[in-house]
Design a protein around this motif. Sequence first.
Motif, PDB file in Angstrom:
ATOM      1  N   GLU A  30       2.567  -8.676  97.583  1.00 39.64           N
ATOM      2  CA  GLU A  30       1.170  -9.096  97.553  1.00 39.64           C
ATOM      3  C   GLU A  30       1.102 -10.439  96.835  1.00 39.64           C
ATOM      4  O   GLU A  30       1.659 -10.621  95.760  1.00 39.64           O
ATOM      5  N   VAL A  31       0.425 -11.391  97.463  1.00 35.09           N
ATOM      6  CA  VAL A  31       0.217 -12.703  96.856  1.00 35.09           C
ATOM      7  C   VAL A  31      -1.255 -12.825  96.528  1.00 35.09           C
ATOM      8  O   VAL A  31      -2.113 -12.725  97.414  1.00 35.09           O
ATOM      9  N   ARG A  32      -1.544 -13.027  95.264  1.00 35.16           N
ATOM     10  CA  ARG A  32      -2.930 -13.170  94.834  1.00 35.16           C
ATOM     11  C   ARG A  32      -3.268 -14.647  94.727  1.00 35.16           C
ATOM     12  O   ARG A  32      -2.590 -15.403  94.056  1.00 35.16           O
ATOM     13  N   SER A  33      -4.308 -15.031  95.384  1.00 34.24           N
ATOM     14  CA  SER A  33      -4.733 -16.418  95.365  1.00 34.24           C
ATOM     15  C   SER A  33      -5.709 -16.634  94.206  1.00 34.24           C
ATOM     16  O   SER A  33      -6.725 -15.944  94.114  1.00 34.24           O
ATOM     17  N   PRO A  34      -5.418 -17.576  93.321  1.00 35.63           N
ATOM     18  CA  PRO A  34      -6.328 -17.800  92.198  1.00 35.63           C
ATOM     19  C   PRO A  34      -7.645 -18.451  92.621  1.00 35.63           C
ATOM     20  O   PRO A  34      -8.637 -18.375  91.900  1.00 35.63           O
ATOM     21  N   ASN A  35      -7.663 -19.059  93.802  1.00 35.48           N
ATOM     22  CA  ASN A  35      -8.848 -19.786  94.251  1.00 35.48           C
ATOM     23  C   ASN A  35      -9.789 -18.960  95.118  1.00 35.48           C
ATOM     24  O   ASN A  35     -10.915 -19.381  95.376  1.00 35.48           O
ATOM     25  N   THR A  36      -9.313 -17.818  95.593  1.00 37.44           N
ATOM     26  CA  THR A  36     -10.163 -16.976  96.436  1.00 37.44           C
ATOM     27  C   THR A  36     -10.032 -15.531  95.971  1.00 37.44           C
ATOM     28  O   THR A  36      -9.121 -15.175  95.236  1.00 37.44           O
ATOM     29  N   ALA A  37     -10.939 -14.724  96.428  1.00 34.84           N
ATOM     30  CA  ALA A  37     -10.885 -13.294  96.083  1.00 34.84           C
ATOM     31  C   ALA A  37      -9.963 -12.543  97.022  1.00 34.84           C
ATOM     32  O   ALA A  37      -9.692 -11.375  96.822  1.00 34.84           O
ATOM     33  N   GLN A  38      -9.461 -13.228  98.045  1.00 33.33           N
ATOM     34  CA  GLN A  38      -8.629 -12.570  99.048  1.00 33.33           C
ATOM     35  C   GLN A  38      -7.165 -12.560  98.616  1.00 33.33           C
ATOM     36  O   GLN A  38      -6.644 -13.555  98.138  1.00 33.33           O
ATOM     37  N   ASN A  39      -6.514 -11.413  98.789  1.00 30.63           N
ATOM     38  CA  ASN A  39      -5.091 -11.293  98.541  1.00 30.63           C
ATOM     39  C   ASN A  39      -4.367 -11.249  99.876  1.00 30.63           C
ATOM     40  O   ASN A  39      -4.901 -10.802 100.877  1.00 30.63           O
ATOM     41  N   PHE A  40      -3.131 -11.693  99.878  1.00 31.95           N
ATOM     42  CA  PHE A  40      -2.332 -11.726 101.094  1.00 31.95           C
ATOM     43  C   PHE A  40      -1.142 -10.797 100.934  1.00 31.95           C
ATOM     44  O   PHE A  40      -0.530 -10.740  99.876  1.00 31.95           O
ATOM     45  N   PHE A  41      -0.826 -10.064 102.004  1.00 31.08           N
ATOM     46  CA  PHE A  41       0.279  -9.116 101.975  1.00 31.08           C
ATOM     47  C   PHE A  41       1.273  -9.465 103.070  1.00 31.08           C
ATOM     48  O   PHE A  41       0.877  -9.800 104.182  1.00 31.08           O
ATOM     49  N   CYS A  42       2.563  -9.351 102.773  1.00 24.73           N
ATOM     50  CA  CYS A  42       3.561  -9.500 103.827  1.00 24.73           C
ATOM     51  C   CYS A  42       3.755  -8.137 104.491  1.00 24.73           C
ATOM     52  O   CYS A  42       3.271  -7.119 103.996  1.00 24.73           O
ATOM     53  N   ASN A  43       4.464  -8.111 105.592  1.00 25.34           N
ATOM     54  CA  ASN A  43       4.744  -6.856 106.287  1.00 25.34           C
ATOM     55  C   ASN A  43       5.676  -5.981 105.447  1.00 25.34           C
ATOM     56  O   ASN A  43       6.492  -6.483 104.687  1.00 25.34           O
ATOM     57  N   TRP A  44       5.544  -4.683 105.628  1.00 29.28           N
ATOM     58  CA  TRP A  44       6.430  -3.747 104.957  1.00 29.28           C
ATOM     59  C   TRP A  44       7.833  -3.904 105.524  1.00 29.28           C
ATOM     60  O   TRP A  44       8.014  -4.069 106.718  1.00 29.28           O
ATOM     61  N   GLY A  45       8.827  -3.852 104.667  1.00 30.12           N
ATOM     62  CA  GLY A  45      10.220  -3.935 105.106  1.00 30.12           C
ATOM     63  C   GLY A  45      11.070  -2.880 104.427  1.00 30.12           C
ATOM     64  O   GLY A  45      10.770  -2.454 103.315  1.00 30.12           O
TER      65      GLY A  45
END
Length: 143
Positions: A30-45
Amino acid sequence: MLAKLHFYGIQGVSEDWIRSYLTNRRQNVEVRSPNTAQNFFCNWGMLNYGVPQGSILGPLLFIIYINNLPMRINSVSDSILFVDDTGVTVSSRNFKDFCSVTILVLSHMITWFADINLVPNLDKTNIMKFIKELITFNITCWL
């Protein structure tokens, strides 16, 4: 990892428990963006090697996983293992011997890492040279 634990006497129910802990594991990031409330997730591996990071057992299992490195290099160097850091010290009073031993130790380490499916992070690798008096050469390399 499981073969190593078996070699050290972890067998039966304990071996089955650790096998279930280490196999069929998946992870994502999970990558949390400090500039937005949206977090980004990579695919499960699937995890095919190593030990789960961020776990309580992880550091202990990793030390067990890498504990035989000193046997490969301690005849000509000193090693220090601490969780996922590996330190090696080479000393010699002769510069030519020092260079030969250093190359030998580093080549043994690279082969050993490849044999257990690990890759040293060269971006985090540091080499420090210390000269004690004018005739002793030391090197400490952290991988």
